[in-house]
Scaffold this active site. Structure first.
Site, PDB file in Angstrom:
ATOM      1  N   SER A 134       0.827  -1.212   0.000  1.00 20.39           N
ATOM      2  CA  SER A 134       0.000   0.000   0.000  1.00 20.39           C
ATOM      3  C   SER A 134       0.856   1.253   0.000  1.00 20.39           C
ATOM      4  CB  SER A 134      -0.895   0.037   1.235  1.00 20.39           C
ATOM      5  OG  SER A 134      -1.834  -0.998   1.186  1.00 20.39           O
ATOM      6  N   HIS A 155       0.038  -2.335  -7.402  1.00 23.21           N
ATOM      7  CA  HIS A 155      -0.901  -2.031  -6.326  1.00 23.21           C
ATOM      8  C   HIS A 155      -2.301  -2.395  -6.814  1.00 23.21           C
ATOM      9  CE1 HIS A 155      -2.972   1.200  -3.696  1.00 23.21           C
ATOM     10  NE2 HIS A 155      -3.017   0.017  -3.131  1.00 23.21           N
ATOM     11  N   GLU A 167      -2.579   0.300  -9.979  1.00 26.63           N
ATOM     12  CA  GLU A 167      -1.532   1.329 -10.016  1.00 26.63           C
ATOM     13  C   GLU A 167      -0.210   0.557 -10.109  1.00 26.63           C
ATOM     14  OE1 GLU A 167      -1.263   3.463  -6.301  1.00 26.63           O
ATOM     15  OE2 GLU A 167      -0.625   5.302  -7.294  1.00 26.63           O
TER      16      GLU A 167
HETATM   17  P1  NAD Z   1      -3.947  -9.247   5.447  1.00 26.01           P
HETATM   18  O1  NAD Z   1      -3.573  -8.903   6.835  1.00 26.01           O
HETATM   19  O2  NAD Z   1      -5.357  -9.579   5.144  1.00 26.01           O
HETATM   20  O3  NAD Z   1      -3.041 -10.475   4.933  1.00 26.01           O
HETATM   21  C1  NAD Z   1      -1.657 -10.531   5.085  1.00 26.01           C
HETATM   22  C2  NAD Z   1      -1.250 -12.002   4.984  1.00 26.01           C
HETATM   23  O4  NAD Z   1       0.177 -12.081   4.986  1.00 26.01           O
HETATM   24  C3  NAD Z   1      -1.748 -12.825   6.191  1.00 26.01           C
HETATM   25  O5  NAD Z   1      -2.477 -13.935   5.744  1.00 26.01           O
HETATM   26  C4  NAD Z   1      -0.455 -13.243   6.866  1.00 26.01           C
HETATM   27  O6  NAD Z   1      -0.517 -14.511   7.498  1.00 26.01           O
HETATM   28  C5  NAD Z   1       0.499 -13.261   5.675  1.00 26.01           C
HETATM   29  N1  NAD Z   1       1.891 -13.254   6.078  1.00 26.01           N
HETATM   30  C6  NAD Z   1       2.485 -12.568   7.087  1.00 26.01           C
HETATM   31  N2  NAD Z   1       3.797 -12.863   7.130  1.00 26.01           N
HETATM   32  C7  NAD Z   1       4.025 -13.764   6.122  1.00 26.01           C
HETATM   33  C8  NAD Z   1       5.181 -14.445   5.672  1.00 26.01           C
HETATM   34  N3  NAD Z   1       6.353 -14.281   6.260  1.00 26.01           N
HETATM   35  N4  NAD Z   1       5.060 -15.283   4.611  1.00 26.01           N
HETATM   36  C9  NAD Z   1       3.865 -15.474   4.006  1.00 26.01           C
HETATM   37  N5  NAD Z   1       2.736 -14.855   4.399  1.00 26.01           N
HETATM   38  C10 NAD Z   1       2.821 -14.005   5.442  1.00 26.01           C
HETATM   39  O7  NAD Z   1      -3.448  -8.021   4.567  1.00 26.01           O
HETATM   40  P2  NAD Z   1      -3.916  -7.599   3.097  1.00 26.01           P
HETATM   41  O8  NAD Z   1      -4.999  -6.608   3.221  1.00 26.01           O
HETATM   42  O9  NAD Z   1      -4.121  -8.813   2.258  1.00 26.01           O
HETATM   43  O10 NAD Z   1      -2.627  -6.806   2.615  1.00 26.01           O
HETATM   44  C11 NAD Z   1      -1.517  -7.473   2.049  1.00 26.01           C
HETATM   45  C12 NAD Z   1      -0.658  -6.445   1.314  1.00 26.01           C
HETATM   46  O11 NAD Z   1      -1.443  -5.845   0.286  1.00 26.01           O
HETATM   47  C13 NAD Z   1      -0.188  -5.319   2.231  1.00 26.01           C
HETATM   48  O12 NAD Z   1       1.092  -4.910   1.855  1.00 26.01           O
HETATM   49  C14 NAD Z   1      -1.220  -4.221   1.963  1.00 26.01           C
HETATM   50  O13 NAD Z   1      -0.707  -2.953   2.228  1.00 26.01           O
HETATM   51  C15 NAD Z   1      -1.463  -4.440   0.468  1.00 26.01           C
HETATM   52  N6  NAD Z   1      -2.744  -3.938  -0.045  1.00 26.01           N
HETATM   53  C16 NAD Z   1      -3.893  -4.082   0.687  1.00 26.01           C
HETATM   54  C17 NAD Z   1      -5.095  -3.640   0.139  1.00 26.01           C
HETATM   55  C18 NAD Z   1      -6.393  -3.828   0.862  1.00 26.01           C
HETATM   56  O14 NAD Z   1      -7.420  -3.261   0.432  1.00 26.01           O
HETATM   57  N7  NAD Z   1      -6.446  -4.591   1.962  1.00 26.01           N
HETATM   58  C19 NAD Z   1      -5.121  -3.067  -1.147  1.00 26.01           C
HETATM   59  C20 NAD Z   1      -3.931  -2.984  -1.862  1.00 26.01           C
HETATM   60  C21 NAD Z   1      -2.746  -3.424  -1.305  1.00 26.01           C
END
Ligand code: NAD
Length: 298
Positions: A134, A155, A167
């Site tokens: 993000s 993104h 993005e």
């Molecule tokens: P989330 O908390 O739902 O999921 C994160 C996942 O990563 C979890 O399942 C966790 O167990 C896993 N994880 C943690 N450490 C790990 C490791 N060492 N190896 C493998 N897996 C591991 O978070 P999310 O919302 O899915 O966000 C994930 C990424 O995407 C972040 O960087 C976030 O900023 C980005 N993002 C999120 C959104 C959104 O709307 N939620 C949108 C765009 C980008």
């Protein structure tokens, strides 16, 4: 470059969507996370999402065109066929033949840093790493690998299978070939991109995270209720969702981590996280994914 096997690291909100979207567009996917429980939950969610009422039950407004598209897609496939294209694993070694990896782990630099050094030591030298972060700068992510030219930011928007635009972020060393490869896989996934240069939060989240954080300050200061804050954005500005509904969809933990990344990277107090946001995250109110955030979900 012929992309056959795509690794998806992190099976949370975004990893689930990316894996589903890739499998639905005929890619072989390897989905990696840290525990079997998380992977089982991911498999269950993907099944539910393919029966796409999942999205609508949760009340996400994805637009009429997407709904029509989703229902057509649903008729064409069944969830088993999609699940068969995804291998679920807690072992990174399984990524040793991946052509392309989309990383979606928690928005914490310490976690991402470890993940990228591990990926760099396991994946083939020509494998491209796409960071679905993000706010963390792509150049910083690339710096922990020996393949900075093959690291790019993609993104994705949430929910991934429903959003046709991403993005794309060019890191300092990202090569033209990497950009072309990333565009190719996105086209295969039915997506287009807007390419921007690297900066914390890029374009979208430098604005969005501040907006959400400020909306939480408004709530904390009792200027208006959550419903009224969101209503102003929807009714006055024509937004599909208000900032607090958007925060619940993204995940309040992810919002907090992202605003913290902006704060640390810009050293600018305008990005200081609202204390109500911190309190809600500590209390486990993470939005839709935990069942409660600014609103309550079933
Ligand atoms: P989330 O908390 O739902 O999921 C994160 C996942 O990563 C979890 O399942 C966790 O167990 C896993 N994880 C943690 N450490 C790990 C490791 N060492 N190896 C493998 N897996 C591991 O978070 P999310 O919302 O899915 O966000 C994930 C990424 O995407 C972040 O960087 C976030 O900023 C980005 N993002 C999120 C959104 C959104 O709307 N939620 C949108 C765009 C980008």
């Amino acid at each position: 470059m012929n992309i056959q096997t795509v690794g998806v690291v992190g099976a949370g909100v975004m990893g689930i969507g990316v894996a589903q979207n890739l499998a639905q567009t005929d890619h072989q996917v390897i989905l990696v996370d840290i525990s079997e429980d998380i992977l089982d939950k991911a498999k269950h969610e993907i099944r539910n999402n393919i029966r796409f009422q999942g999205f609508f039950k949760k009340g996400v407004d994805v637009g009429v065109a997407s709904r029509r598209e989703a229902s057509q897609r649903h008729r064409q496939e069944n969830s088993d066929g999609v699940i068969e294209k995804i291998e679920f694993s807690t072992n990174y070694k399984i990524l040793e033949n991946a052509d392309f990896v989309v990383e979606n782990v928690t928005e914490k630099w310490d976690i991402k840093k470890q993940v990228y050094s591990l990926l760099d030591s396991i994946c083939p030298a020509d494998c491209v790493f796409a960071a679905n972060t993000s706010a963390i700068p792509i150049t910083r992510i690339a710096s922990v690998t020996k393949r900075a030219d093959k690291v790019i930011g993609i993104h994705f928007m949430n929910p991934v299978p429903m959003k046709p635009m991403v993005e794309m972020i060019r890191g300092y060393h990202t090569s033209e070939l990497t950009i072309e490869t990333a565009k190719k896989i996105l086209a295969q996934m039915g997506k287009e991109c807007v390419l921007v240069n690297d900066s914390p939060g890029f374009v979208s989240n430098r604005v969005l995270m501040l907006t959400i954080n400020e909306a939480v300050f408004l709530l904390q200061d009792q200027v208006a209720t959550a419903e009224d804050i969101d209503k102003i954005f929807k009714s006055c500005f024509g937004h599909k969702m208000g900032p607090l509904e958007t925060a619940d969809l993204i995940g309040l933990d992810t919002i907090l981590f992202s605003i913290e990344v902006l704060y640390e990277n810009f050293n600018d107090s305008k990005y200081r996280p609202c204390s109500l946001l911190k309190k809600m995250v500590d209390a486990g109110l993470h939005g839709r994914k935990s069942g409660k955030g600014f609103y309550i979900y079933q």
